[in-house]
Scaffold this active site. Sequence first.
Site, short mmCIF file in Angstrom:
data_model
loop_
_atom_site.label_atom_id
_atom_site.label_comp_id
_atom_site.label_asym_id
_atom_site.label_seq_id
_atom_site.Cartn_x
_atom_site.Cartn_y
_atom_site.Cartn_z
N HIS B 111 1.13 -9.93 10.28
CA HIS B 111 -0.10 -9.15 10.08
C HIS B 111 -1.30 -9.91 10.65
O HIS B 111 -1.94 -10.68 9.94
CB HIS B 111 -0.30 -8.88 8.59
CG HIS B 111 0.84 -8.11 7.96
ND1 HIS B 111 2.04 -8.69 7.69
CD2 HIS B 111 0.94 -6.82 7.58
CE1 HIS B 111 2.86 -7.78 7.15
NE2 HIS B 111 2.21 -6.65 7.06
N HIS B 348 -2.89 -3.97 11.85
CA HIS B 348 -2.65 -4.43 10.48
C HIS B 348 -1.35 -5.22 10.36
O HIS B 348 -1.36 -6.34 9.86
CB HIS B 348 -2.62 -3.23 9.51
CG HIS B 348 -2.05 -3.57 8.18
ND1 HIS B 348 -2.82 -4.09 7.17
CD2 HIS B 348 -0.78 -3.52 7.68
CE1 HIS B 348 -2.05 -4.32 6.12
NE2 HIS B 348 -0.83 -3.98 6.40
N GLU B 496 -0.92 -3.87 -19.59
CA GLU B 496 0.30 -4.67 -19.51
C GLU B 496 0.43 -5.36 -18.16
O GLU B 496 0.81 -6.53 -18.08
CB GLU B 496 1.53 -3.79 -19.77
CG GLU B 496 1.59 -3.17 -21.15
CD GLU B 496 0.78 -1.88 -21.27
OE1 GLU B 496 0.27 -1.41 -20.22
OE2 GLU B 496 0.64 -1.35 -22.38
N HIS B 559 9.38 5.52 -26.20
CA HIS B 559 9.13 4.17 -26.68
C HIS B 559 10.41 3.34 -26.87
O HIS B 559 10.32 2.18 -27.24
CB HIS B 559 8.35 4.22 -28.01
CG HIS B 559 6.89 4.56 -27.83
ND1 HIS B 559 6.48 5.67 -27.14
CD2 HIS B 559 5.76 3.92 -28.22
CE1 HIS B 559 5.15 5.73 -27.13
NE2 HIS B 559 4.69 4.68 -27.77
#
Lengths: 748, 748
Positions: B111, B348, B496, B559
């Site tokens: 890059h 890029h 988190e 959960h």
Amino acid sequence: MATSSSAAAASQALAALAISSHGSPSSSHPGSLALPGRLGSLAGRSLRSSPASLRFLRRSQPAPSSAKAAPARASAVEALQAAATESLVDKSVNAIRFLSVDAVEKANSGHPGLPMGCAPMGHILYDEIMKYNPKNPFWFNRDRFVLSAGHGCMLHYALLHLAGYDSVKIEDLKEFRQWGSRTPGHPENFETPGIEVTTGPLGQGIANAVGLALAEKHLAARFNKPDNEIIDHYTYVVLGDGCQMEGISNEACSLAGHWGLGKLIAFYDDNHISIDGNTDIAFTEDVIARFEALGWHTIWVKSGNTGYDDIRAAIKEAKSVKDKPTLIKVTTTIGYGSPNKANSYSVHGSALGAKEVDATRQNLAWAHEPFHVPEDVKSHWSRHVPEGAALEAEWNAKFAEYEKKYKEDAAELKGIISGELPAGWEKALPTYTPESPADATRNLSQQCLNALAKVLPGLLGGSADLASSNMTLLKMFGNFQKDTPEERNIRFGVREHGMGAICNGIALHSPGLIPYCATFFVFTDYMRAAMRISALSEAGVIYVMTHDSIGLGEDGPTHQPIEHLVSFRAMPNILMLRPADGNETAGAYKVAVLNKKRPSVLALSRQKLAQLPGTSVEGVEKGGYIISDNSTGNKPDFILIGTGSELEIAAKAADELRKEGKTVRVVSFVSWELFDEQSDEYKESVLPAAVTARISIEAGSTLGWEKIVGSKGKAIGIDRFGASAPAGKIYKEFGITAENIIATAKSL
Amino acid sequence: MATSSSAAAASQALAALAISSHGSPSSSHPGSLALPGRLGSLAGRSLRSSPASLRFLRRSQPAPSSAKAAPARASAVEALQAAATESLVDKSVNAIRFLSVDAVEKANSGHPGLPMGCAPMGHILYDEIMKYNPKNPFWFNRDRFVLSAGHGCMLHYALLHLAGYDSVKIEDLKEFRQWGSRTPGHPENFETPGIEVTTGPLGQGIANAVGLALAEKHLAARFNKPDNEIIDHYTYVVLGDGCQMEGISNEACSLAGHWGLGKLIAFYDDNHISIDGNTDIAFTEDVIARFEALGWHTIWVKSGNTGYDDIRAAIKEAKSVKDKPTLIKVTTTIGYGSPNKANSYSVHGSALGAKEVDATRQNLAWAHEPFHVPEDVKSHWSRHVPEGAALEAEWNAKFAEYEKKYKEDAAELKGIISGELPAGWEKALPTYTPESPADATRNLSQQCLNALAKVLPGLLGGSADLASSNMTLLKMFGNFQKDTPEERNIRFGVREHGMGAICNGIALHSPGLIPYCATFFVFTDYMRAAMRISALSEAGVIYVMTHDSIGLGEDGPTHQPIEHLVSFRAMPNILMLRPADGNETAGAYKVAVLNKKRPSVLALSRQKLAQLPGTSVEGVEKGGYIISDNSTGNKPDFILIGTGSELEIAAKAADELRKEGKTVRVVSFVSWELFDEQSDEYKESVLPAAVTARISIEAGSTLGWEKIVGSKGKAIGIDRFGASAPAGKIYKEFGITAENIIATAKSL
């Protein structure tokens, strides 16, 4: 004391406004403080001068607004009428609160705090604002509601119950959080009609809502006509502090602002409490300013506990802003009404306890038995069943007009509404022969996507800023953007998690929408929580995951998946597919499109792969199948099993072993889940129990392969991180080679 | 044409400012346009009137700033001196650009775009601003630098090379992205001394930097004295548009603002290009406004390609703001200098190609061979080796002073610097007997954490807003906050992913820091990308993951983890531990603390578990071990294998089977990875090959258990999503019971 006089002043300020909020005599509780309705409860609170109650009162002061000023100018008669209506609203709001309190109490488990604080906005949405038909929760043009703060699901269940949804009867509320009930601990679309998406993991819901609003904007742009706006609904969402902290919500909301989703209206339940206490301990950013930076219109309702008119005015304002989504920050008190637990973390996630339930009943002058809904409240809400039916009937008539005038569009739209696939769609999939040029499966995937886009009107999607690497652009379409929402290439930016959850929203908007999304396979780690919700909520998203192994080469171990295949094989209700060439890629797409209630993950190569003899769409549908075999009687000397880019290696090794006189079967094991679903007879025909000389080869973790190769077989794979080097070099160094298969075969 | 005259005007504006930026005659390339240095290159660009070059020029106009005004007021002599210096700076900046271009070109992979645009800020940081010692990359008080946009790693490698780090010699640059080199495709701390953390997956680096800055602020608050500020360094980070889009960066930056990390200075490389093209297609938010909302100080340098003084002034300003982190938005041109590829996505992530490399050499008047660093540039940078040594020596003297005066603090700090654990620390771990009260392992974990906090000065951590559920509060300490940074309870909020990456930064700041972080086990899905980086980058984070199965009950399937245990067992270099009771929890902590280069995941129960006879710390250290057995000669009738909360169930089933006269061995399989590391002899002593009647029980996916139970054994587990109901009910319905074990045993 300064504190109590401040509290008293606030209480007086509220009393001055009480004309629109006192309770009716019939609702006053025998044991209450003999002050009418909520005013009594506030006076009761003002006697205690704790900081918590002070905050409570401070937040309760309605903000001066034009909506508030209006009643003061109205005639005395109008004021009295308004008061009577608001009194019923109070009762309805309290009914929502106590259905929630009672259900949590009976279950001795759940989250009463949010429903108690958000009952006013919930009431206004479901009773005054939203278009829906309780007897047909799937009516296409309904407004969508998402409770992103899913732990507060009793709010939603109470609202669905009052609105007349058959899915939430009073007995369902009494079975809250019990085995087999339709009122599970978090909202689950697959359990409870009326629930649009599955929430609970924070931030998912707001991102789903962005997907729902995107779907509306896209379909409206494609199908609406100047004389017939057949698609026209809002998406409402309630999210809390927890959702706001999650990165996924910033990702999705940045996109919502970029796309100008004007019909997305989000209520931010600003109650300043999360599980760990006051949000000040971890969350002091300026949320309103952040959303303005994201391109949203913002409104702050400071009186969320009682300021019905402020909430109404905010929604009106939000609807007037057509080119931006709106965030309405509604400051509320968590556990509003509970004298000793309101505004504290203790009311967030636990039952109040019998004593506090009683105290709350006193405080809010709620004289009723648990689960009782007063007749006038019931009667007030009962209009939604006929009104909902009328709304749908009206829309059906509109659709009939549409169909007459715009036959082709109507047919296409019908497919999107019903989920029925056009006859023969699968014939559009490309086919390949061993003579077809070698190609990367990511490129073959693009051929499939572009072929399918021509025949599947509901196919749309994109990549998390890797479109030119994932090869996911639909060449016949432009970009879905603010001003070109009819297009089908979605540019998600580098926002994998938001992308997944937005696709869940799209998939669950309409059965015929088939969203796909893409990134490098390793970055499923960024979006795994959304992918799990796809699987759980039966959202048939197609995950196009390229650069699926060390075969990506120089980018190195941060970019090379190792454990990812097995990690999805272990996830329930998701199909992990790793096609080996063109025909298998086409087969993977066929499976993915047909599995509308099961998302699919397609692991695709960056590197070129040969088109192999023996691969087939039909084989892929069986999950595992024989691509070549020179044995007879189902007794090969060896079975070589490969997936994806390693199937070619297995085939090469087989050729060599056959040259040495061995009988070798090569099995493509493209999807473990599909193979598991085959008959024992079929499985035996592919992997006969008597043949234990089995070798698997896959450029990923060997964990789990023991099940396929057995204790006498051998799994060739990679149980370490990858490396940065040209792909061929890494394959060689890691022993993912035909030579290694041959040597291993000889050692068995 | 309007466009070309605009370009000419911009070019003139730049020419007027050229006094501080023209190249020296010696650097002018024979084939160049005969205009000096960069000015020539700009004039060359202005001849082309494409929109891309227009953008380039518009962005290149330096913003009016006081820093720019200063040279104008200086005397002629000073201006000439400055010009000479800047000319060397130009050369150095171009040396960085061409080392990057050449390395990518040789590898034909990488890059180049970011290094070409960010070379000026990189140069200023490493040559003028940062404190470091090239010959000791681990000197404790060094400034930390993180390249969050890790794909631009050639920028960092070039800087380390110029600065004199032994890890990046010129031959290493020539081996960029090759097998076994020290210059892998993304920055990897475990490969290249001088690289602080492992980046590439976007957004991780900025969050790591927050962790590094947190560690500095915490340690400074604990150890600095009014007369001796022994800890005092900055954390610098370069992040790009991609990092900005990722949710993790918003999470971490919200915390950085909340904590007031004044010594964190982030450079946002605002180049408006990402892989999919101009960032306008997906990223139109106002980043500066968002960071202000997050509580950051912000600065915009509009002239990032050439405005050295603006960059210097911005850093000065950033350092002057002590109570907020600073975001310096530096507008640059990706691929600056490449005449045909600058400001486009094509620069890029691919090599420029030989032709464009030549054109870029011409354009920037760089007459040198590939990988050549001009002598004056080398000579200029050569001072960093002696200066770095002097910096460290000075600091060592300061530390000697500190040690004399503050003996105990110095000893503690030494432990944090070296990573050496205090002798006998493990004796602090609690022990239990079968008579100890039954308890949830999450509570037992809290006992361990609190016991360890007393003896491990480097232990600090917290939860993502679940401290009271995860049981992770250190009772003897307060909260790490803006004004109490010496405390050790970190409140991460519901973030988190940011939490995991921040802990990686803490762990990699100092060998003796032991960060732990916590949430529900299922929500590892939100932070998995950060956990994988822990594993890869050898960051010994302790992941305290509670509510580890259907045993959490009513919260339901959103959960309840199912596939999570196996998903971490498959991840390289991470320990998955699932202790069954108090002694095993203590053992898990012992293992976790000792494994500084391998993170540990502790799966802990919400529900109470019995203290079992036979469990031990030593057993845990072996991963799998016998907790009870009534057989002789290593030949039990059955082997029952359990983990965590199911070990108790296995023990109960064994009791029943023994009553029926069977010989039964019960094995705790607390960590597969540790068991794998034992000798074959030990493994045979626990799981003798001859005994095939094996049953495993674990409330999670059965995938992988075939390896342990063999083809004749049976794995009891859960291969579907969970359900919302009281835990006992779900266990029964899912067959995770002693009865099922017994029935299964009889069927074998």
